[in-house]
Design an enzyme around this catalytic site. Structure first.
Site, short mmCIF file in Angstrom:
data_model
loop_
_atom_site.label_atom_id
_atom_site.label_comp_id
_atom_site.label_asym_id
_atom_site.label_seq_id
_atom_site.Cartn_x
_atom_site.Cartn_y
_atom_site.Cartn_z
N HIS A 1 -13.80 -1.89 -1.26
CA HIS A 1 -12.77 -1.57 -0.24
C HIS A 1 -13.09 -2.17 1.11
O HIS A 1 -12.80 -1.36 2.62
CB HIS A 1 -12.45 0.32 0.22
CG HIS A 1 -11.00 1.01 0.21
ND1 HIS A 1 -10.48 1.25 -0.47
CD2 HIS A 1 -10.60 0.68 1.77
CE1 HIS A 1 -9.00 2.20 -0.21
NE2 HIS A 1 -9.85 1.33 1.16
N LYS B 1 -8.69 -0.74 -8.84
CA LYS B 1 -9.41 -1.00 -8.47
C LYS B 1 -10.38 -0.13 -7.47
O LYS B 1 -10.20 0.99 -7.31
CB LYS B 1 -8.28 -1.14 -6.94
CG LYS B 1 -8.50 -1.91 -5.16
CD LYS B 1 -7.17 -2.44 -4.75
CE LYS B 1 -7.93 -2.04 -3.61
NZ LYS B 1 -8.63 -1.43 -2.20
N THR C 1 -5.75 2.55 -6.94
CA THR C 1 -6.72 3.03 -6.07
C THR C 1 -7.82 3.61 -6.64
O THR C 1 -7.40 4.59 -6.52
CB THR C 1 -6.47 2.42 -4.16
OG1 THR C 1 -6.50 1.65 -4.37
CG2 THR C 1 -8.22 2.78 -3.49
N TYR D 1 -2.16 5.51 -4.16
CA TYR D 1 -3.28 6.93 -3.80
C TYR D 1 -2.77 7.65 -4.37
O TYR D 1 -1.86 8.35 -4.90
CB TYR D 1 -3.31 6.92 -2.41
CG TYR D 1 -3.88 5.96 -1.90
CD1 TYR D 1 -5.73 5.85 -2.14
CD2 TYR D 1 -3.59 5.40 -0.92
CE1 TYR D 1 -6.21 4.79 -1.55
CE2 TYR D 1 -4.65 4.35 0.43
CZ TYR D 1 -5.55 3.98 -0.72
OH TYR D 1 -6.73 2.69 0.54
N SER E 1 1.07 -1.48 0.22
CA SER E 1 -0.05 -0.22 0.36
C SER E 1 0.57 1.22 -0.10
O SER E 1 2.30 1.30 0.43
CB SER E 1 -0.75 0.28 1.44
OG SER E 1 -1.82 1.43 1.16
#
Ligand code: GLV
Length: 392
Positions: A276, A252, A156, A130, A107
């Site tokens: 999520h 995603k 994402t 992100y 992540s």
């Protein structure tokens, strides 16, 4: 407790090992947690078709996800603050995934940095991105992932603003934890966790602190997202990111057939049907319940993956039967990590592998790539009895 046999047992063990604020961070959904719960419950409602007297020797769970060979179609999902479930959590989970032959996704909001995970693994992992307002920083994250040899970028799409998770607010979640009596108590009552944390220097967001301009300590995830994430993220940004990255791209957070078709049009390699983990739009349907319509909408134009609610190999099987080419586990591996470190991540993967293998055999198949809707049991519609007529 003996060797854990289920993900639920790993969860129970993690609850006793990990300070409440971090255990709760993983075990939470937005608002009522309705979508979080539906993700699990809707899997339970799907039934499998039992077959008998079919040769079940030489079974194989091996498959591919975005062209990469996987020992089973289950990747580790990107999860924030993994290094707070256990010291050096991302490195340990990446190593466990590598040894198991499944992808690990790091992540953006990890504790161990991209470079750190790369230095402690030997095979490429995937990086989840992100998108912040500061595009120079985004471009630098992409270059860092490239330099570290990451083999896929997971973008994402569903967290440009953070869904409200009540537990995090009540717990005063931050990384590292604050020095208030409540937080000190939470840490002091988890001595093994605390001792291991003293053995590492990795206590804050490794990809951000020291890399993004003017950021010393992020502490609160919610304030960081509110200030830094770009709420205007659009499809044209996806094109820009795809170009910057130049490698395999996974989108995603797709829950709608129209979005799925748009995602396929970008030329990305896969989409992840995902809400999520029920942590964003509470009230959205479970991811497994929308999978069939999304698979139907995109056909063969893009690979479809799924996350959300997978707690067993049976759930993996059901997702594959409904058209997913691959699946992801988030909480299951975090529970293993919190409970037993790297060994626990392997345990979680092993539990799922065994369940998937036995389920496949009892459904009459030997190769997981043959999973399809024919392995699901379609219950006959219940015929309502006619109300008795009053006698004349
Ligand atoms: C971040 O990805 C979160 O869901 O907390």
């Amino acid at each position: 407790m003996g060797t854990p046999l289920t993900i639920a047992e790993l969860k129970a063990r993690a609850r006793r090992r990990v300070p409440k604020m971090f255990f709760d961070y993983a075990d939470s959904g937005a608002w009522t947690e309705g979508t979080y719960k539906a993700n699990e419950a809707d899997f339970a409602a799907i039934k499998l078709r039992q077959r008998v007297l079919v040769d079940m020797t030489n079974r194989s769970l091996q498959s591919t996800m975005i062209g990469e060979t996987v020992s089973m179609p289950v990747a580790l999902a990107p999860t924030g603050l993994t290094g707070m479930q256990h010291a050096d959590g991302e490195i340990l989970a990446a190593q466990a995934a590598e040894a198991f032959g499944v992808p690990f996704t790091l992540s953006t909001m990890s504790i161990c940095s991209i470079e750190d995970v790369a230095a402690h693994t030997t095979k490429p992992f995937w990086f989840q991105l992100y998108v912040m307002k500061d595009r120079t920083f985004v471009a630098s994250l992409i270059s860092r992932a490239k330099a570290a040899g990451c083999s896929a970028l997971v973008l994402t799409l569903d967290l440009q603003i953070l869904g409200q998770r009540h537990k995090d607010i009540r717990n005063g979640l931050s990384a590292p934890p604050k020095f208030t009596p409540k937080h000190v108590w939470q840490v002091a009552t988890r001595p093994f966790w605390a001792w291991e944390m003293t053995q590492t220097k990795r206590h804050s967001f490794g990809n951000i602190v020291g890399h993004a301009k003017g950021v010393g300590d992020l502490s609160s995830l919610s304030s960081w997202t509110a200030e830094q994430f770009d709420p205007r993220l659009s499809w044209s940004d996806v094109a820009w990111i795809k170009e910057q990255w130049g490698g395999k791209l996974i989108l995603k957070g797709i829950m709608d057939p129209e979005d799925a078709r748009r995602a396929a049009d970008t030329g990305a390699d896969a989409i992840i049907v995902s809400n999520h983990g029920g942590r964003q739009l509470d009230g959205a349907p479970s991811s497994i319940s929308v999978l069939p319509e999304i698979v139907q909408a995109v056909g063969d134009s893009i690979e479809v993956h799924l996350d959300g609610g997978i707690r067993s190999g049976q759930d993996v099987m059901k997702a594959l039967c409904l058209g997913a080419k691959g699946t992801y586990i988030g909480r299951p591996f975090l529970y293993g990590l919190g409970a037993y470190g790297k060994r626990g991540v392997t345990m979680a993967l092993d539990i799922i592998r065994k369940e998937l293998d036995i389920t496949m055999a009892l459904c009459g198949k030997r190769d997981i790539r043959e999973a399809g809707p024919d392995l699901l049991h379609h219950r006959l519609p219940v015929v309502e009895a006619e109300p008795a007529r009053p006698s004349q």
